[in-house]
Design a protein around this motif. Sequence first.
Motif, PDB file in Angstrom:
ATOM      1  N   LEU A 138      27.347 -10.324  91.302  1.00  0.00           N
ATOM      2  CA  LEU A 138      28.758  -9.986  91.134  1.00  0.00           C
ATOM      3  C   LEU A 138      29.102  -9.684  89.682  1.00  0.00           C
ATOM      4  N   GLY A 139      28.399 -10.329  88.751  1.00  0.00           N
ATOM      5  CA  GLY A 139      28.627 -10.065  87.328  1.00  0.00           C
ATOM      6  C   GLY A 139      28.310  -8.632  86.948  1.00  0.00           C
ATOM      7  N   VAL A 140      27.283  -8.066  87.565  1.00  0.00           N
ATOM      8  CA  VAL A 140      26.945  -6.659  87.319  1.00  0.00           C
ATOM      9  C   VAL A 140      28.092  -5.764  87.779  1.00  0.00           C
ATOM     10  N   TRP A 141      28.610  -6.018  88.982  1.00  0.00           N
ATOM     11  CA  TRP A 141      29.712  -5.211  89.503  1.00  0.00           C
ATOM     12  C   TRP A 141      31.001  -5.462  88.723  1.00  0.00           C
ATOM     13  N   HIS A 142      31.188  -6.694  88.264  1.00  0.00           N
ATOM     14  CA  HIS A 142      32.351  -7.018  87.440  1.00  0.00           C
ATOM     15  C   HIS A 142      32.337  -6.183  86.159  1.00  0.00           C
ATOM     16  N   ALA A 143      31.187  -6.137  85.496  1.00  0.00           N
ATOM     17  CA  ALA A 143      31.066  -5.350  84.267  1.00  0.00           C
ATOM     18  C   ALA A 143      31.239  -3.858  84.553  1.00  0.00           C
ATOM     19  N   PHE A 144      30.687  -3.392  85.667  1.00  0.00           N
ATOM     20  CA  PHE A 144      30.814  -1.981  86.028  1.00  0.00           C
ATOM     21  C   PHE A 144      32.274  -1.593  86.254  1.00  0.00           C
ATOM     22  N   TYR A 145      32.986  -2.375  87.046  1.00  0.00           N
ATOM     23  CA  TYR A 145      34.391  -2.040  87.312  1.00  0.00           C
ATOM     24  C   TYR A 145      35.266  -2.221  86.072  1.00  0.00           C
ATOM     25  N   PHE A 146      34.897  -3.117  85.178  1.00  0.00           N
ATOM     26  CA  PHE A 146      35.606  -3.246  83.909  1.00  0.00           C
ATOM     27  C   PHE A 146      35.427  -1.972  83.080  1.00  0.00           C
ATOM     28  N   PHE A 147      34.193  -1.484  83.024  1.00  0.00           N
ATOM     29  CA  PHE A 147      33.924  -0.217  82.342  1.00  0.00           C
ATOM     30  C   PHE A 147      34.708   0.923  82.998  1.00  0.00           C
ATOM     31  N   GLN A 148      34.651   0.981  84.327  1.00  0.00           N
ATOM     32  CA  GLN A 148      35.348   2.063  85.031  1.00  0.00           C
ATOM     33  C   GLN A 148      36.850   1.989  84.797  1.00  0.00           C
ATOM     34  N   LEU A 149      37.415   0.803  84.763  1.00  0.00           N
ATOM     35  CA  LEU A 149      38.847   0.651  84.509  1.00  0.00           C
ATOM     36  C   LEU A 149      39.217   1.235  83.150  1.00  0.00           C
ATOM     37  N   PHE A 150      38.418   0.944  82.135  1.00  0.00           N
ATOM     38  CA  PHE A 150      38.686   1.517  80.817  1.00  0.00           C
ATOM     39  C   PHE A 150      38.437   3.016  80.786  1.00  0.00           C
TER      40      PHE A 150
ATOM     41  N   LEU B 117      22.004   2.973  88.672  1.00  0.00           N
ATOM     42  CA  LEU B 117      21.499   1.890  87.836  1.00  0.00           C
ATOM     43  C   LEU B 117      22.208   0.575  88.150  1.00  0.00           C
ATOM     44  N   VAL B 118      23.496   0.635  88.367  1.00  0.00           N
ATOM     45  CA  VAL B 118      24.269  -0.561  88.720  1.00  0.00           C
ATOM     46  C   VAL B 118      23.825  -1.094  90.078  1.00  0.00           C
ATOM     47  N   VAL B 119      23.644  -0.213  91.044  1.00  0.00           N
ATOM     48  CA  VAL B 119      23.219  -0.639  92.380  1.00  0.00           C
ATOM     49  C   VAL B 119      21.839  -1.298  92.313  1.00  0.00           C
TER      50      VAL B 119
ATOM     51  N   PHE C 118      38.336  -4.157  90.724  1.00  0.00           N
ATOM     52  CA  PHE C 118      37.975  -5.084  89.644  1.00  0.00           C
ATOM     53  C   PHE C 118      38.535  -6.478  89.927  1.00  0.00           C
ATOM     54  N   SER C 119      39.750  -6.542  90.404  1.00  0.00           N
ATOM     55  CA  SER C 119      40.377  -7.827  90.705  1.00  0.00           C
ATOM     56  C   SER C 119      39.694  -8.540  91.869  1.00  0.00           C
ATOM     57  N   LEU C 120      39.331  -7.807  92.911  1.00  0.00           N
ATOM     58  CA  LEU C 120      38.648  -8.412  94.054  1.00  0.00           C
ATOM     59  C   LEU C 120      37.283  -8.960  93.657  1.00  0.00           C
ATOM     60  N   ILE C 121      36.564  -8.206  92.816  1.00  0.00           N
ATOM     61  CA  ILE C 121      35.274  -8.686  92.315  1.00  0.00           C
ATOM     62  C   ILE C 121      35.484  -9.923  91.436  1.00  0.00           C
ATOM     63  N   THR C 122      36.524  -9.914  90.616  1.00  0.00           N
ATOM     64  CA  THR C 122      36.816 -11.058  89.749  1.00  0.00           C
ATOM     65  C   THR C 122      37.111 -12.306  90.577  1.00  0.00           C
ATOM     66  N   ILE C 123      37.900 -12.156  91.631  1.00  0.00           N
ATOM     67  CA  ILE C 123      38.222 -13.287  92.502  1.00  0.00           C
ATOM     68  C   ILE C 123      36.956 -13.817  93.175  1.00  0.00           C
ATOM     69  N   THR C 124      36.151 -12.922  93.723  1.00  0.00           N
ATOM     70  CA  THR C 124      34.921 -13.326  94.405  1.00  0.00           C
ATOM     71  C   THR C 124      33.951 -13.992  93.436  1.00  0.00           C
ATOM     72  N   TRP C 125      33.844 -13.427  92.239  1.00  0.00           N
ATOM     73  CA  TRP C 125      32.980 -13.981  91.199  1.00  0.00           C
ATOM     74  C   TRP C 125      33.431 -15.392  90.816  1.00  0.00           C
ATOM     75  N   GLY C 126      34.734 -15.588  90.680  1.00  0.00           N
ATOM     76  CA  GLY C 126      35.272 -16.909  90.340  1.00  0.00           C
ATOM     77  C   GLY C 126      35.018 -17.934  91.434  1.00  0.00           C
ATOM     78  N   ILE C 127      35.174 -17.528  92.682  1.00  0.00           N
ATOM     79  CA  ILE C 127      34.916 -18.436  93.802  1.00  0.00           C
ATOM     80  C   ILE C 127      33.432 -18.785  93.872  1.00  0.00           C
ATOM     81  N   ALA C 128      32.567 -17.796  93.656  1.00  0.00           N
ATOM     82  CA  ALA C 128      31.116 -18.060  93.660  1.00  0.00           C
ATOM     83  C   ALA C 128      30.731 -19.005  92.519  1.00  0.00           C
ATOM     84  N   ASN C 129      31.324 -18.817  91.347  1.00  0.00           N
ATOM     85  CA  ASN C 129      31.077 -19.732  90.226  1.00  0.00           C
ATOM     86  C   ASN C 129      31.517 -21.151  90.576  1.00  0.00           C
ATOM     87  N   TYR C 130      32.685 -21.258  91.190  1.00  0.00           N
ATOM     88  CA  TYR C 130      33.188 -22.578  91.591  1.00  0.00           C
ATOM     89  C   TYR C 130      32.255 -23.219  92.613  1.00  0.00           C
TER      90      TYR C 130
END
Length: 125
Positions: free
Chosen positions: A78-90, A111-113, A45-57
């Motif tokens: 990346l937003g799809v994977w971010h949401a997926f890993y957030f769900f999985q974390l919970f 479905l996520v893929v 989740f953290s790696l996706i968050t970092i990559t997502w933030g860099i892509a946004n920037y």
Amino acid sequence: LTMEVAIFNLDLLSVGIASAGIGLLSVAVFLNNRRSITNRTFLLFSLITITWGIANYANYQTNSLLSVLWLLRIVIFLGVWHAFYFFQLFYVFPREGVEFPSWYKYVLLPLVVVTSLINLSPLVL
């Protein structure tokens, strides 16, 4: 320095500090117990968050229309994977291990893929 250069550097600095903080925290949590599904999911989740933030920037800093289009597609992908890993974390928190149900393996994950790959195509943007 002009004001525009200072603002540009402030944006880059804030993305860098946030990425470094998220990265350090996730590595520390992961190294605490590498076998824990919670710790592994938090790392992903953290790696996706970092990559997502860099892509946004990068999208924010780009002027080329084609680059903006592809960066937007990547951000949504990346937003799809971010949401997926957030769900999985919970879903897995705070357990060491978990057996994922069949709906997770055969419905949610495909479905996520498919959704993330469609976001890279012209079907979305």
